[in-house]
Scaffold this motif. Structure first.
Motif, short mmCIF file in Angstrom:
data_model
loop_
_atom_site.label_atom_id
_atom_site.label_comp_id
_atom_site.label_asym_id
_atom_site.label_seq_id
_atom_site.Cartn_x
_atom_site.Cartn_y
_atom_site.Cartn_z
N GLY A 41 0.81 -1.21 0.00
CA GLY A 41 0.00 0.00 0.00
C GLY A 41 0.85 1.26 0.00
O GLY A 41 0.57 2.22 -0.75
N LEU A 42 1.91 1.29 0.79
CA LEU A 42 2.78 2.47 0.83
C LEU A 42 3.51 2.68 -0.49
O LEU A 42 3.71 3.82 -0.93
CB LEU A 42 3.80 2.32 1.97
N SER A 43 3.90 1.59 -1.14
CA SER A 43 4.57 1.71 -2.44
C SER A 43 3.64 2.33 -3.47
O SER A 43 4.06 3.15 -4.31
CB SER A 43 5.05 0.34 -2.91
N THR B 240 -18.14 -17.41 13.02
CA THR B 240 -18.64 -16.03 13.09
C THR B 240 -18.08 -15.24 11.92
O THR B 240 -16.87 -15.27 11.67
CB THR B 240 -18.24 -15.37 14.41
N SER B 241 -18.95 -14.51 11.23
CA SER B 241 -18.52 -13.77 10.04
C SER B 241 -17.78 -12.49 10.42
O SER B 241 -18.16 -11.78 11.35
CB SER B 241 -19.73 -13.41 9.17
N LEU B 242 -16.74 -12.21 9.67
CA LEU B 242 -15.96 -10.98 9.81
C LEU B 242 -16.43 -9.99 8.74
O LEU B 242 -16.72 -10.39 7.61
CB LEU B 242 -14.48 -11.29 9.62
N SER B 243 -16.54 -8.72 9.10
CA SER B 243 -16.96 -7.71 8.13
C SER B 243 -16.10 -6.47 8.30
O SER B 243 -15.45 -6.27 9.34
CB SER B 243 -18.44 -7.34 8.32
N LEU B 244 -16.09 -5.62 7.26
CA LEU B 244 -15.32 -4.38 7.33
C LEU B 244 -16.20 -3.21 6.93
O LEU B 244 -17.17 -3.35 6.19
CB LEU B 244 -14.07 -4.45 6.47
N THR B 245 -15.83 -2.03 7.43
CA THR B 245 -16.51 -0.79 7.10
C THR B 245 -15.47 0.24 6.72
O THR B 245 -14.45 0.39 7.41
CB THR B 245 -17.34 -0.27 8.30
N SER B 246 -15.73 0.95 5.62
CA SER B 246 -14.80 1.99 5.16
C SER B 246 -15.34 3.35 5.55
O SER B 246 -16.48 3.70 5.23
CB SER B 246 -14.62 1.90 3.64
N ALA B 247 -14.54 4.14 6.28
CA ALA B 247 -14.95 5.47 6.72
C ALA B 247 -14.82 6.48 5.58
O ALA B 247 -14.28 6.18 4.52
CB ALA B 247 -14.12 5.91 7.92
N ALA B 248 -15.30 7.70 5.82
CA ALA B 248 -15.25 8.73 4.79
C ALA B 248 -13.83 9.07 4.37
O ALA B 248 -13.58 9.42 3.21
CB ALA B 248 -15.97 9.98 5.30
N ASP B 249 -12.87 8.96 5.30
CA ASP B 249 -11.49 9.28 4.97
C ASP B 249 -10.74 8.07 4.41
O ASP B 249 -9.53 8.13 4.19
CB ASP B 249 -10.74 9.82 6.19
N GLY B 250 -11.45 6.96 4.19
CA GLY B 250 -10.85 5.77 3.59
C GLY B 250 -10.29 4.77 4.56
O GLY B 250 -9.90 3.67 4.16
N ALA C 161 -4.45 -6.33 8.83
CA ALA C 161 -3.79 -5.30 9.63
C ALA C 161 -2.93 -4.41 8.75
O ALA C 161 -2.90 -3.19 8.92
CB ALA C 161 -2.95 -5.95 10.73
N GLY C 162 -2.22 -5.02 7.80
CA GLY C 162 -1.37 -4.24 6.89
C GLY C 162 -2.19 -3.30 6.02
O GLY C 162 -1.81 -2.14 5.81
N HIS C 163 -3.34 -3.79 5.50
CA HIS C 163 -4.20 -2.93 4.68
C HIS C 163 -4.71 -1.75 5.50
O HIS C 163 -4.72 -0.61 5.03
CB HIS C 163 -5.39 -3.73 4.16
N ALA C 164 -5.15 -2.02 6.74
CA ALA C 164 -5.67 -0.96 7.59
C ALA C 164 -4.59 0.08 7.90
O ALA C 164 -4.86 1.29 7.87
CB ALA C 164 -6.23 -1.55 8.88
N ALA D 6 -1.92 0.78 6.08
CA ALA D 6 -1.61 1.53 4.85
C ALA D 6 -2.67 2.61 4.60
O ALA D 6 -2.34 3.74 4.21
CB ALA D 6 -1.52 0.57 3.67
N LEU D 7 -3.93 2.29 4.85
CA LEU D 7 -4.99 3.27 4.63
C LEU D 7 -4.96 4.38 5.68
O LEU D 7 -5.32 5.53 5.38
CB LEU D 7 -6.36 2.57 4.64
N ASP D 8 -4.54 4.06 6.90
CA ASP D 8 -4.35 5.11 7.92
C ASP D 8 -3.28 6.10 7.46
O ASP D 8 -3.44 7.33 7.58
CB ASP D 8 -3.93 4.49 9.25
N GLU D 9 -2.18 5.56 6.92
CA GLU D 9 -1.10 6.43 6.44
C GLU D 9 -1.53 7.20 5.20
O GLU D 9 -1.15 8.37 5.01
CB GLU D 9 0.13 5.58 6.17
#
Length: 445
Positions: A95-97, A244-254, A273-276, A278-281
């Protein structure tokens, strides 16, 4: 069970054949992914003596007691842990690359330098319409480049979010398959070949799941597995046959957040964890880029408001927008660039206001801020590359240790082939001797 040469030899031949089957399976699966070497556990067969000799034991041959997987739970757990850390580092670095490429390939720094250079050229002759047109096009190009950089960063974020969604779906698929395996393992016979195959599949799926999200696995006596997200206190992902199912939510800032059966989860390892991270950065980079864009807009518009157009009228704002994504040039004629201070006559060659615009751009630190942003992203990529390489070496060592213990050694299997083949042949010879003895007895007159 009768204690005679034929029955003893028969058990020996049968057991040797079964051991040869296990050895052949090891050789055939030497390169199979997730396969763990099997060994045979043989037990002596003893039978009670006749009624007249209760308590006596007579030897009755050999039997295959169990097929044992040469697995080490500690080494397997270490492989999962190190692999999960490596997957996190790989995903974050990827993601950083992409973020670095989006910024560098946009040519934003060059566009900003070109705009400042065009303003400096215009200062040499403020009334030259060709220089004004060139400055106007440089300003338009810079605004477009900010737009392009923002779009490229957004595309990089969309790519990471898509990969995270695919990993969530894959994690749920793996958890569901492990739930089915739990049901089969609970019904399988201990020490059987069927159970060994199921355990191979279970351990392989656990390794794949740990590559998506950090997990804590607890193995029950019946070999079924209970899985929690994170550590031993984390929420349940799998309990018996219930996944148990895992789900994700994308915020307005990505940025991403994860939910597991109503409980918030913050992955500390695995590709999610790596994707999350990278998106924080990425969110931080986009915020800094928006700030730089607004610094340019503010500096240029303040200078415009303090100056006059070429015809002596009040100069309008040069840029509009609320960030890098919608920054736009709003003047369409180079004569509207305020080179002279307010109140100057038409066609004034006074370039003091233009000098103030150039000073405002320099003083706001846009160029240095953009250069700092590029440097920080590049430094993060370099730092994460070192981290990833270190984690890769650790994961490789853990895999080597596991393979040395659980992998198939073809040299050892070749020795077992000869050993069990000789045992089979010897048992056959015993049966032949027993037959000869029986024939001899029948031939006595």
């Amino acid at each position: 069970m009768a204690s005679d040469l034929i029955s003893i030899a028969q058990s020996g031949a049968r057991t040797a054949r079964q051991a040869l089957d296990v050895t052949a399976s090891n050789i055939a699966n030497a390169s199979s992914q997730g396969y763990v070497r099997r060994t045979v556990q043989l037990n002596e067969v003893v039978a009670s003596g006749e009624l007249s000799a209760v308590g006596n034991l007579s030897l009755s041959g050999v039997r295959l007691n169990a097929v044992i997987r040469n697995a080490d739970a500690f080494r397997q757990s270490e492989v999962r842990r190190t692999g999960s850390d490596l997957a996190r580092a790989d995903a974050e670095l990827s993601g950083l690359s992409n973020i670095e490429s989006a910024l560098e390939q946009s040519g934003l720094y060059d566009a900003l330098v070109d705009f400042e250079a065009a303003l400096n050229q215009l200062a040499s002759d403020p009334v030259d319409r060709s220089l004004r047109a060139a400055a106007l096009e440089a300003a338009r190009g810079m605004a477009s480049t900010f737009n392009l950089a923002n779009a490229a960063l957004a595309a990089a974020g969309d790519g990471v979010t898509f990969e995270a969604g695919a990993d969530v779906a894959q994690a749920n698929l793996l958890t569901g398959e492990l739930a089915v395996l739990n049901t089969k393992l609970a019904r399988s016979a201990a020490g059987s070949s069927d159970q060994a195959a199921l355990l191979d599949r279970r351990d392989y799926l656990l390794g794949e799941l740990s590559g998506k999200i950090g997990i804590h696995a607890e193995i029950a006596p019946d070999q079924t597995v209970t899985i929690r997200a994170g550590d031993a206190s984390g929420p349940l992902m799998l309990d018996g046959s219930t996944a148990t199912s895992l789900s994700l939510t994308s915020a307005a800032d990505g940025t991403l957040s994860f939910d597991l059966g109503g409980s918030a989860v913050v992955p500390a390892a695995g590709s999610l964890a790596g994707h999350a991270q990278a998106l924080d950065e990425l969110a931080d980079v986009r915020l800094r880029l928006d700030t730089l864009a607004m610094d340019v807009v503010t500096a240029a518009n303040i200078a415009q408001s303090a100056g006059a157009a070429l015809d002596g009228s009040a100069a309008p704002a040069m840029f509009t927008g609320t960030g890098a994504g919608d920054m736009a040039l709003v003047i369409s004629d180079g004569s509207l660039i305020a080179t002279a201070p307010a109140g100057s006559p038409a066609n004034s060659s006074d370039g003091s206001n233009l000098a103030a615009l150039s000073a405002a751009l320099t003083g706001s630190g846009v160029a240095s801020g953009l250069n700092g942003l590029l440097f920080d992203v590049s430094a993060m990529v370099n730092g994460k590359t070192v981290t990833r390489d270190t984690l890769a070496a650790i994961a490789d060592n853990a895999n080597i240790a596991l393979q040395a213990q659980a992998g198939v050694d073809l040299d050892e299997e070749a020795v077992n082939l000869v050993r069990f083949q000789q045992a089979f042949q010897a048992s056959g010879r015993v049966m032949q001797v027993a037959s000869d003895i029986f024939d001899t007895i029948l031939g006595i007159r």
